[in-house]
Write a protein that holds these residues in place. Structure first.
Motif, PDB file in Angstrom:
ATOM      1  N   ILE A 175       9.543  16.343   7.552  1.00 49.69           N
ATOM      2  CA  ILE A 175       8.369  16.823   6.824  1.00 49.69           C
ATOM      3  C   ILE A 175       8.786  17.734   5.674  1.00 49.69           C
ATOM      4  N   ALA A 179      -0.200  12.199  11.149  1.00 48.68           N
ATOM      5  CA  ALA A 179       0.964  12.237  12.053  1.00 48.68           C
ATOM      6  C   ALA A 179       0.695  11.498  13.363  1.00 48.68           C
ATOM      7  N   VAL A 210      10.111  16.685  15.439  1.00 47.35           N
ATOM      8  CA  VAL A 210       9.425  17.020  14.177  1.00 47.35           C
ATOM      9  C   VAL A 210      10.326  18.018  13.455  1.00 47.35           C
ATOM     10  N   ILE A 213       1.267  19.163  12.662  1.00 40.73           N
ATOM     11  CA  ILE A 213       2.036  17.920  12.858  1.00 40.73           C
ATOM     12  C   ILE A 213       2.705  17.928  14.242  1.00 40.73           C
ATOM     13  N   CYS A 224       3.918  12.966   5.201  1.00 39.93           N
ATOM     14  CA  CYS A 224       3.389  13.064   6.564  1.00 39.93           C
ATOM     15  C   CYS A 224       2.674  14.400   6.694  1.00 39.93           C
ATOM     16  N   LYS A 225       1.496  14.388   7.279  1.00 42.36           N
ATOM     17  CA  LYS A 225       0.724  15.620   7.469  1.00 42.36           C
ATOM     18  C   LYS A 225      -0.067  15.528   8.773  1.00 42.36           C
ATOM     19  N   ALA A 226      -0.767  16.641   9.094  1.00 41.76           N
ATOM     20  CA  ALA A 226      -1.475  16.675  10.380  1.00 41.76           C
ATOM     21  C   ALA A 226      -2.445  15.504  10.501  1.00 41.76           C
TER      22      ALA A 226
END
Ligand code: PEP
Length: 252
Positions: free
Chosen positions: A234, A220, A6, A247, A215-217
């Motif tokens: 990200i 993800a 990440v 994430i 893309c986010k929590a």
């Protein structure tokens, strides 16, 4: 097993002081809960040295967002790969669509940058991805293949081992529009097949291919569960420690 990653890309955000605070915030969260993936902070040049000093290298690696296509010399305002390496950063993001689009970075320029980065001991997060127009014309596969052929397929297999690919559809970057996990998986699998055709199955299986684009929590976990998606690059959601940590947690 290939590396799960990440990586944050702060872009042109955060003063030096704000950047140190952000890095500290991410580091503190990871100290409490060790990450199950490689975590990278991609920061502007001026932050690199301080962010390297601020974070625990066992928890967080540091990346530049660019480097020059020339080795050294009279190129006012440029920052070389050797200079990036000298800060303690281990990675550099190259080929981001914002660099290609706003700063005219061609396949050839990127080829030079990639070679200099590798020659100076940096790992490269190499970004590829199609525009909305290209997606609507169903040209996404041809676009990503040409980007790989144009800037990284000149490398030997040993050199290519230091490349992480980030698939970032331009229409999903900063727009809130994420590729569906199926859409992303389909093209990630295609990218892996193109790498296999060039370097063989083993190299392709060992290459980390990240997804980037809103893309986010909340999305993800679904994205990262796909077999050919090995993490994320990200942007917006890397600018607050809790958002970025959310994430990273997708791998816990
Ligand atoms: C990026 O620019 O690398 C990116 C993925 O941005 P965002 O997450 O904001 O869409």
């Amino acid at each position: 097993m290939r590396n799960k990653i990440v990586a944050g890309n702060w872009k042109m955000n955060k003063t030096l002081q704000e950047g140190i605070e952000l890095a500290k915030g991410v580091n503190d969260l990871l100290k409490k809960n060790a990450p199950k993936c490689t975590v990278i902070l991609g920061t502007p040049f001026i932050h690199l040295t301080e962010v390297v000093k601020t974070v625990d290298n066992k928890l967080i690696k540091v990346s530049a967002e660019n480097c020059a296509d020339k080795e050294k010399g009279a190129y006012t305002g440029e920052v070389s790969a050797a200079m990036v390496k000298s800060t303690g950063a281990e990675y550099v993001i190259l080929g981001h669509s914002e660099r290609r689009g706003y700063y005219g970075e061609t396949y050839e320029i990127l080829k030079e940058k990639v070679q200099l980065a590798l020659a100076n001991g940096l790992k490269v997060i190499f970004c590829i991805g199609e525009s909305l127009e290209e997606r609507e014309a169903n040209k996404q596969n041809a676009v990503v293949k040409a980007e790989l052929e144009g800037s990284v397929f000149n490398l030997s297999a040993a050199e290519f081992a230091n490349i992480v690919i980030a698939y970032e559809p331009i229409w999903a970057i900063g727009t809130g529009k994420t590729a569906t996990s199926d859409q992303a998986e389909e093209i990630h699998a295609y990218i892996r097949s193109v790498i296999a055709d060039k370097y063989g199955k083993e190299v392709a299986e060992n290459t980390s291919i990240l997804y980037g684009g809103s893309c986010k929590a909340s999305n993800a976990k679904e994205l990262f569960a796909k077999p050919d998606i090995d993490g994320g690059l990200i942007g917006g959601a890397s600018l607050k420690p809790e958002d970025f940590y959310g994430i990273i947690e997708a791998y816990n």
